[in-house]
Design a protein around this motif. Structure first.
Motif: not given
Length: 247
Positions: A108-109, A127-132, A142-151, A162-167
């Motif tokens: 979603f974007h 900048r990617i957002g997810g849920v813990i 993600e584990k390898q550090g290739v992707l960084k997900i803000d959970r 996302l709506a505010a442009g922070r993701l």
């Protein structure tokens, strides 16, 4: 004679009722699949309850944050949890049922912004957002550090960011994501990328610390097959899509 038969039948029936098994599963908020605020706790909870009921097992649900529910179930406080994708670390502590749901993840974007990718690793610049506790099919990168997900703990915060442009991207199940942005009144601002990630299979998990764990899994699998064979599984899904699980 009649009285003796009646007493015997009453005793048998009473014994059957008392011998009926009852289990408790940790549940979590993931509408429209699972929610304390939906009828039957969402259609996926309904499917799980009915599948166990087919085998004479009653299910109680305890709604908790995903991480806590998982840990409590792992330690045997509850018999298990629903619904979870497979990974090797979880499999050390839980037995997995047959697939209950086969779901896809969307990116979603913001509308008007272009997300360009062909391989998952192409998402590393966003900048990617997810849920813990959620599995999206990108956990290895993600584990390898290739992707960084803000959970974070709840998905609503991700859509606000996302709506505010922070993701740049929020990872979410396609149907869940559309339901959420509609509920939040953000359908004019946010959308889903037409290309989805690979589908993810979800199961009921039963803690290996639960006595008779394999028997519970076997019973559930039998019940689930019955629901699919007689059409109830599809009926529950279609009812959810019509909004019939809303209180």
């Amino acid at each position: 004679m009649f009285r003796i038969v009646l007493i015997t039948l009453t005793f048998i029936f009473s014994s059957f009722v008392h011998s009926a098994e009852k289990i408790t599963l940790a549940n979590g908020e993931w509408a429209p699949y699972l929610s304390e605020d939906l009828k039957h706790y969402g259609y996926m909870s309904h499917i799980v309850s009915e599948a166990f009921a087919e085998e004479g097992i009653e299910v109680d649900y305890v709604f908790l944050p995903w991480k806590r529910g998982f840990e409590d179930a792992k330690e045997g406080k509850y018999q298990g949890s629903l619904i979870w994708g497979y990974n090797e670390d979880r499999a050390k502590h839980f037995l997995y049922s047959d697939t209950v749901a086969d779901l896809g993840t969307s990116l979603f974007h913001q509308k008007g912004k272009t997300i360009e990718w062909s391989e998952l690793s192409d998402l590393k610049n966003y900048r990617i957002g997810g849920v813990i506790g959620y599995a999206y099919g990108v956990e290895e990168l993600e584990k390898q550090g290739v992707l960084k997900i803000d959970r974070i703990g709840k998905d609503v915060g991700n859509y606000k960011k996302l709506a505010a442009g922070r993701l740049d991207i929020v990872l979410e199940d396609t149907e869940v994501g559309h339901e959420t942005i509609n509920r939040l009144g953000m359908a004019d601002k946010l959308t889903a990328h037409p290309k989805t990630l690979q589908s993810r299979k979800y199961s009921v998990i039963i803690s290996k610390k639960t006595p008779g764990a394999q028997a519970l899994i076997d019973a559930f699998n039998r019940g689930l097959k019955k629901l699919k064979d007689d059409g109830r599984y599809q009926q529950f899904l279609e009812a959810s899509r019509r909004g019939e699980y809303k209180q």
